[in-house]
Design an enzyme around this catalytic site. Sequence first.
Site, PDB file in Angstrom:
ATOM      1  N   HIS A 187       3.153   2.876   3.434  1.00 13.75           N
ATOM      2  CA  HIS A 187       3.222   3.010   1.975  1.00 13.75           C
ATOM      3  C   HIS A 187       2.123   2.197   1.306  1.00 13.75           C
ATOM      4  CE1 HIS A 187       5.392   3.187  -1.986  1.00 13.75           C
ATOM      5  NE2 HIS A 187       4.832   1.999  -2.125  1.00 13.75           N
ATOM      6  N   GLU A 188       1.934   0.957   1.756  1.00 16.50           N
ATOM      7  CA  GLU A 188       0.916   0.096   1.145  1.00 16.50           C
ATOM      8  C   GLU A 188      -0.495   0.582   1.466  1.00 16.50           C
ATOM      9  OE1 GLU A 188       1.892  -1.800  -1.052  1.00 16.50           O
ATOM     10  OE2 GLU A 188       4.016  -1.816  -0.530  1.00 16.50           O
ATOM     11  N   HIS A 191      -1.320   3.344  -0.821  1.00 16.89           N
ATOM     12  CA  HIS A 191      -1.767   2.847  -2.132  1.00 16.89           C
ATOM     13  C   HIS A 191      -3.265   2.588  -2.123  1.00 16.89           C
ATOM     14  CE1 HIS A 191       1.684   2.498  -4.667  1.00 16.89           C
ATOM     15  NE2 HIS A 191       2.344   1.650  -3.895  1.00 16.89           N
ATOM     16  N   GLU A 265       4.013   5.675  -7.106  1.00 16.92           N
ATOM     17  CA  GLU A 265       4.936   5.297  -6.038  1.00 16.92           C
ATOM     18  C   GLU A 265       5.396   6.516  -5.246  1.00 16.92           C
ATOM     19  OE1 GLU A 265       5.790   2.301  -4.892  1.00 16.92           O
ATOM     20  OE2 GLU A 265       4.299   1.576  -6.315  1.00 16.92           O
TER      21      GLU A 265
END
Length: 334
Positions: A187-188, A191, A265
Amino acid sequence: GLCHWCVRQGAGTRSVAEVLKARLAGPICFGQHRLRVNCLAIAMKRILLFLLTNLAVMLVLGIASRLLGVDRFLSANGLNLGALLGFALLMGFGGATISLLMSKPMAKWSTGAVVINDSPEAMHRWIVGTVANFSQRAGIGMPEVALYEGEPNAFATGAFKNSALVAVSTGLLQTMSRDEVEAVIGHEVAHVANGDMVTMTLIQGVMNTFVVFLSRAIGYFVDRVLLKNDREGPGIGYMVTSVILDMVLGVLAAVIVAWFSRQREFRADAGAAELMGSKQPMMRALARLGGLDPGTLPQSVATMGISGRPSGLLALLSSHPPIEERIRALRDGR
């Protein structure tokens, strides 16, 4: 010797390597004492950092606006819209850009994060290897990888895709299984690959510019037209109106920025599922986060964390959607 995390996880007298091997598919033992930090010292450091950063930003922007002459938008001849726009752009994008450029050192200092890229410890090598694998798949340069002590959370920050920072907390490692931690790391990394840090900076800059421009333009109208101030220089009407509108428009701008952040997100969740090759680990990680306290990240990196707890009217200002919505969107492929 074993650290207090090992003892709490029931490690007994086993070595860290044995604990890691036994826990590979379950909650991960953090091991070692190296990241112990003094909570009071961190809190004071965060406050000091916040004050010094804001002081430095305002000082730099004040000097720049004076040198460029854009701070003289109010004159005897009325409102100079060109100069006001220049002033608004400088104040709006200047602060957002400086914050972005300072984001990595600020994040490491304020959270007490320790970079582990060159650490020889087995668990550190696994975390760094996971970040390296995902970064290669996402087509970005290898980020710095850090650990910090705190409640379950993680964040990514940095001004450039190829030199970002990905950090995970000890709380996350203590409470999640291996594939769930990998999903959070994915997930990071997503980003970073999506350029979310720069995107949010641009959106914040645009919103800041509108706030500064409109509050002063409306303040001038109230002062000169409604209150009929004909004296040279701004009157009390301009001062009061611009200050009030700075706050009111600032809240509206924050709502817009938060909406963009929430959409980001969803994309990062989908990006993590793609990097993992399955939706299930990310969905399980989100479900676990839904039952845990995600802790409080410093404001400079709060929007880049994995989780938040929006509720009620504050949900409009939240940088993260509700966990249930994120799981549903991931499951339905939205």
